[in-house]
Design a protein around this motif. Structure first.
Motif, PDB file in Angstrom:
ATOM      1  N   LEU A  71       0.827  -1.206   0.000  1.00 33.07           N
ATOM      2  CA  LEU A  71       0.000   0.000   0.000  1.00 33.07           C
ATOM      3  C   LEU A  71       0.862   1.257   0.000  1.00 33.07           C
ATOM      4  O   LEU A  71       0.555   2.246  -0.683  1.00 33.07           O
ATOM      5  CB  LEU A  71      -0.938  -0.008   1.212  1.00 33.07           C
ATOM      6  N   LEU A  72       1.952   1.223   0.752  1.00 25.50           N
ATOM      7  CA  LEU A  72       2.860   2.358   0.831  1.00 25.50           C
ATOM      8  C   LEU A  72       3.841   2.395  -0.342  1.00 25.50           C
ATOM      9  O   LEU A  72       4.665   3.314  -0.431  1.00 25.50           O
ATOM     10  CB  LEU A  72       3.649   2.310   2.143  1.00 25.50           C
ATOM     11  N   ASN A  73       3.745   1.407  -1.210  1.00 24.36           N
ATOM     12  CA  ASN A  73       4.654   1.279  -2.353  1.00 24.36           C
ATOM     13  C   ASN A  73       6.110   1.175  -1.896  1.00 24.36           C
ATOM     14  O   ASN A  73       7.030   1.682  -2.537  1.00 24.36           O
ATOM     15  CB  ASN A  73       4.492   2.444  -3.334  1.00 24.36           C
ATOM     16  N   GLU A  74       6.306   0.488  -0.764  1.00 22.33           N
ATOM     17  CA  GLU A  74       7.645   0.236  -0.237  1.00 22.33           C
ATOM     18  C   GLU A  74       8.112  -1.111  -0.771  1.00 22.33           C
ATOM     19  O   GLU A  74       8.008  -2.152  -0.115  1.00 22.33           O
ATOM     20  CB  GLU A  74       7.607   0.240   1.295  1.00 22.33           C
ATOM     21  N   THR A  75       8.604  -1.105  -1.984  1.00 20.90           N
ATOM     22  CA  THR A  75       8.919  -2.356  -2.672  1.00 20.90           C
ATOM     23  C   THR A  75      10.304  -2.919  -2.355  1.00 20.90           C
ATOM     24  O   THR A  75      10.564  -4.085  -2.661  1.00 20.90           O
ATOM     25  CB  THR A  75       8.793  -2.158  -4.195  1.00 20.90           C
ATOM     26  N   ASN A  76      11.175  -2.126  -1.768  1.00 24.29           N
ATOM     27  CA  ASN A  76      12.549  -2.582  -1.533  1.00 24.29           C
ATOM     28  C   ASN A  76      12.595  -3.831  -0.656  1.00 24.29           C
ATOM     29  O   ASN A  76      13.261  -4.821  -0.984  1.00 24.29           O
ATOM     30  CB  ASN A  76      13.393  -1.475  -0.905  1.00 24.29           C
ATOM     31  N   PHE A  77      11.888  -3.766   0.483  1.00 30.25           N
ATOM     32  CA  PHE A  77      11.875  -4.911   1.393  1.00 30.25           C
ATOM     33  C   PHE A  77      11.264  -6.131   0.714  1.00 30.25           C
ATOM     34  O   PHE A  77      11.797  -7.245   0.804  1.00 30.25           O
ATOM     35  CB  PHE A  77      11.111  -4.579   2.676  1.00 30.25           C
ATOM     36  N   LEU A  78      10.140  -5.937   0.025  1.00 30.48           N
ATOM     37  CA  LEU A  78       9.449  -7.056  -0.605  1.00 30.48           C
ATOM     38  C   LEU A  78      10.298  -7.682  -1.704  1.00 30.48           C
ATOM     39  O   LEU A  78      10.371  -8.905  -1.828  1.00 30.48           O
ATOM     40  CB  LEU A  78       8.106  -6.588  -1.178  1.00 30.48           C
ATOM     41  N   GLU A  79      10.954  -6.854  -2.489  1.00 31.97           N
ATOM     42  CA  GLU A  79      11.778  -7.361  -3.588  1.00 31.97           C
ATOM     43  C   GLU A  79      13.001  -8.104  -3.059  1.00 31.97           C
ATOM     44  O   GLU A  79      13.356  -9.179  -3.562  1.00 31.97           O
ATOM     45  CB  GLU A  79      12.209  -6.199  -4.488  1.00 31.97           C
ATOM     46  N   LYS A  80      13.615  -7.541  -2.046  1.00 30.75           N
ATOM     47  CA  LYS A  80      14.834  -8.128  -1.482  1.00 30.75           C
ATOM     48  C   LYS A  80      14.568  -9.514  -0.896  1.00 30.75           C
ATOM     49  O   LYS A  80      15.410 -10.415  -0.996  1.00 30.75           O
ATOM     50  CB  LYS A  80      15.400  -7.197  -0.407  1.00 30.75           C
ATOM     51  N   ASN A  81      13.388  -9.685  -0.276  1.00 27.04           N
ATOM     52  CA  ASN A  81      13.088 -10.932   0.433  1.00 27.04           C
ATOM     53  C   ASN A  81      12.020 -11.769  -0.261  1.00 27.04           C
ATOM     54  O   ASN A  81      11.424 -12.660   0.348  1.00 27.04           O
ATOM     55  CB  ASN A  81      12.645 -10.608   1.868  1.00 27.04           C
ATOM     56  N   LYS A  82      11.798 -11.476  -1.539  1.00 25.58           N
ATOM     57  CA  LYS A  82      10.707 -12.110  -2.281  1.00 25.58           C
ATOM     58  C   LYS A  82      10.755 -13.642  -2.213  1.00 25.58           C
ATOM     59  O   LYS A  82       9.758 -14.289  -1.866  1.00 25.58           O
ATOM     60  CB  LYS A  82      10.763 -11.666  -3.745  1.00 25.58           C
ATOM     61  N   LYS A  83      11.878 -14.222  -2.528  1.00 26.67           N
ATOM     62  CA  LYS A  83      11.984 -15.692  -2.585  1.00 26.67           C
ATOM     63  C   LYS A  83      11.664 -16.333  -1.235  1.00 26.67           C
ATOM     64  O   LYS A  83      10.895 -17.302  -1.148  1.00 26.67           O
ATOM     65  CB  LYS A  83      13.384 -16.095  -3.042  1.00 26.67           C
ATOM     66  N   LYS A  84      12.243 -15.785  -0.169  1.00 27.14           N
ATOM     67  CA  LYS A  84      12.012 -16.344   1.172  1.00 27.14           C
ATOM     68  C   LYS A  84      10.559 -16.154   1.607  1.00 27.14           C
ATOM     69  O   LYS A  84       9.963 -17.043   2.221  1.00 27.14           O
ATOM     70  CB  LYS A  84      12.940 -15.677   2.190  1.00 27.14           C
ATOM     71  N   LEU A  85       9.981 -14.996   1.286  1.00 24.56           N
ATOM     72  CA  LEU A  85       8.587 -14.738   1.645  1.00 24.56           C
ATOM     73  C   LEU A  85       7.654 -15.707   0.932  1.00 24.56           C
ATOM     74  O   LEU A  85       6.728 -16.252   1.538  1.00 24.56           O
ATOM     75  CB  LEU A  85       8.216 -13.293   1.296  1.00 24.56           C
ATOM     76  N   ILE A  86       7.890 -15.930  -0.350  1.00 23.83           N
ATOM     77  CA  ILE A  86       7.056 -16.849  -1.126  1.00 23.83           C
ATOM     78  C   ILE A  86       7.111 -18.248  -0.535  1.00 23.83           C
ATOM     79  O   ILE A  86       6.072 -18.896  -0.322  1.00 23.83           O
ATOM     80  CB  ILE A  86       7.502 -16.857  -2.603  1.00 23.83           C
ATOM     81  N   GLU A  87       8.318 -18.715  -0.246  1.00 24.66           N
ATOM     82  CA  GLU A  87       8.482 -20.055   0.323  1.00 24.66           C
ATOM     83  C   GLU A  87       7.769 -20.181   1.657  1.00 24.66           C
ATOM     84  O   GLU A  87       7.113 -21.202   1.938  1.00 24.66           O
ATOM     85  CB  GLU A  87       9.974 -20.363   0.488  1.00 24.66           C
ATOM     86  N   LYS A  88       7.871 -19.139   2.478  1.00 23.29           N
ATOM     87  CA  LYS A  88       7.264 -19.182   3.813  1.00 23.29           C
ATOM     88  C   LYS A  88       5.736 -19.117   3.727  1.00 23.29           C
ATOM     89  O   LYS A  88       5.034 -19.800   4.485  1.00 23.29           O
ATOM     90  CB  LYS A  88       7.803 -18.013   4.650  1.00 23.29           C
ATOM     91  N   ILE A  89       5.199 -18.309   2.831  1.00 22.88           N
ATOM     92  CA  ILE A  89       3.745 -18.219   2.668  1.00 22.88           C
ATOM     93  C   ILE A  89       3.181 -19.581   2.280  1.00 22.88           C
ATOM     94  O   ILE A  89       2.182 -20.044   2.853  1.00 22.88           O
ATOM     95  CB  ILE A  89       3.387 -17.164   1.600  1.00 22.88           C
ATOM     96  N   ILE A  90       3.810 -20.249   1.317  1.00 22.99           N
ATOM     97  CA  ILE A  90       3.335 -21.550   0.852  1.00 22.99           C
ATOM     98  C   ILE A  90       3.470 -22.600   1.950  1.00 22.99           C
ATOM     99  O   ILE A  90       2.552 -23.395   2.200  1.00 22.99           O
ATOM    100  CB  ILE A  90       4.104 -21.975  -0.415  1.00 22.99           C
ATOM    101  N   PHE A  91       4.607 -22.598   2.632  1.00 21.52           N
ATOM    102  CA  PHE A  91       4.851 -23.557   3.724  1.00 21.52           C
ATOM    103  C   PHE A  91       3.826 -23.385   4.840  1.00 21.52           C
ATOM    104  O   PHE A  91       3.250 -24.367   5.336  1.00 21.52           O
ATOM    105  CB  PHE A  91       6.269 -23.355   4.260  1.00 21.52           C
ATOM    106  N   ASP A  92       3.564 -22.151   5.241  1.00 25.93           N
ATOM    107  CA  ASP A  92       2.649 -21.905   6.355  1.00 25.93           C
ATOM    108  C   ASP A  92       1.206 -22.228   6.004  1.00 25.93           C
ATOM    109  O   ASP A  92       0.429 -22.667   6.865  1.00 25.93           O
ATOM    110  CB  ASP A  92       2.758 -20.445   6.818  1.00 25.93           C
TER     111      ASP A  92
END
Length: 389
Positions: free
Chosen positions: A54-75
């Motif tokens: 929402l805040l268009n703060e893409t740096n954090f999301l882009e940097k950790n994209k792979k780990k976030l995706i894996e964790k979302i699916i795992f959880d």
């Protein structure tokens, strides 16, 4: 009319403080706590991703994209197993369906849905059930509590199946979903046999309208709906049946107001601006927002606040609804808010990721419509909560 530089500055400060709160809830690259001292879980992670987006703060999301995706699916898979041990039918379970649809939305933000089909097995199984029969059982035509949630879940999954999994046979089911909803609208544009507009109608009905708007279904009653909802405004510009607003209530109401035509927006511009001011004043020192500061503690100040809230009502039926909420919420079992995304519970006045996301979405929606600032809010193009019309 150009708004004052001070007002624009305050909106920008709200964003900066909200970002600070998101960072304070961050445990590491992929884990978030629901509140600063709350529990870490999959729901909190989704709410944080929605907030950064929402805040268009893409740096954090882009940097950790792979780990976030894996964790979302795992959880999500772990949550499925845990719910299966508790309920008879996981595929008709609100907590699981909610995390599933939130997870799809979060994965869409992370760009994963373009070339991948997560949860395909679950989605296929869910869509094998008789959706209309299930919604009838949930009482969607009567406007029963939570029936709108289930209608939205199944609407999202049908759209996902058609658009992302290329299951064109589900077009028939989606058309059936649409016709059953559009053919059972009441005079207020929602569902249920009610004599007057009430909080339950618009909060429940919001979920179906997100699907309506995503599908660009013809809606000739946008202004009538907005006029009905705005009647429920309280003395502070909020739209909850209790004083202090409420993240869901305010956002659901504003969603309907923002759908109206330009004449309605122009006529009610000051009301919308006042709501932004009210939300700015509710932001906590930690940068987050809570459900309401006027439910607990029980004291004279909050009692007087409720009395003013009670009499600031369009009719006796709305007063009755407010009084019912107030009496119910005084019970000790409501000393804390307990739900499936915070099993340990949290305080009414405790900043949390859920209410913070909703409060800031209200400001973003009004700012975007009135063009108060040139701030770069970013919305999701995936159906569900957070979709911007």
């Amino acid at each position: 009319m150009i708004e004052s530089n001070d007002f624009i500055y305050q909106i920008n400060q709200l964003r900066i403080k909200y970002l600070s709160f998101l960072n304070k809830c961050k445990f590491d690259e992929v884990n978030f706590s629901f509140s600063i001292n709350g529990e870490q879980n999959a729901f909190a992670r989704c709410f944080a991703i929605f907030g950064y987006n929402l805040l268009n703060e893409t740096n954090f999301l882009e940097k950790n994209k792979k780990k976030l995706i894996e964790k979302i699916i795992f959880d999500l898979e772990n949550y499925y197993k845990s719910r299966k041990r508790i309920v008879n039918s996981v595929y008709e379970d609100k907590p699981f369906l909610q995390l599933l649809t939130f997870s799809l939305s979060a994965l869409n933000i992370l760009g994963y849905l373009k070339n991948n089909n997560p949860f395909k097995k679950h989605i296929s199984k869910i869509l094998e059930i008789n959706i209309i029969q299930t919604l009838n059982k949930k009482g969607f035509k009567e406007g029963k509590a939570q029936s709108g949630n289930f209608a939205m879940f199944y609407g999202i999954l049908l759209i996902y199946s058609i658009n992302y999994l290329n299951n064109k046979e589900h077009l028939v089911l989606l058309k059936e979903w649409c016709s059953h909803h559009t053919n059972s609208l009441n005079k207020f544009g929602f569902w249920g046999n009610f004599k007057n507009i009430n909080y339950a109608q618009f909060q429940n009905g919001f979920h179906q309208y997100v699907i309506f708007d995503y599908l660009k279904l013809n809606s000739s009653n946008k202004d009538n709906i907005a006029e009905s909802v705005i009647d429920l405004i309280d003395q502070d510009g909020h739209f909850a049946p209790y004083p202090g607003g409420g993240g869901c209530f305010d956002y659901d109401a504003i969603y309907f107001l923002m759908r109206a035509d330009n004449n309605f927006i122009k006529k009610n511009k000051q009301i919308l601006i006042n709501l932004i001011y009210s939300i700015i004043n509710l932001q906590d020192l930690d940068g987050g927002f809570s459900e309401s500061k006027n439910i607990r503690p029980r004291n004279i100040k909050n009692l007087m606040k409720f009395i003013k809230h009670l009499f600031f009502s369009p009719n006796n039926l709305v007063r009755k609804e407010k009084l019912k909420y107030f009496i119910t919420l005084q019970r000790n079992k409501h000393n804390k808010i307990i739900n499936h995304w915070s099993a340990g519970g949290y305080g009414w006045s405790e900043s949390n990721l859920w209410d913070s996301w909703f409060r800031v979405m209200v400001v973003a929606a009004i700012d975007n419509k009135l063009k108060i600032t040139n701030l770069d809010w970013k919305y999701t193009n995936f159906p569900g909560i957070g979709y911007n019309i």
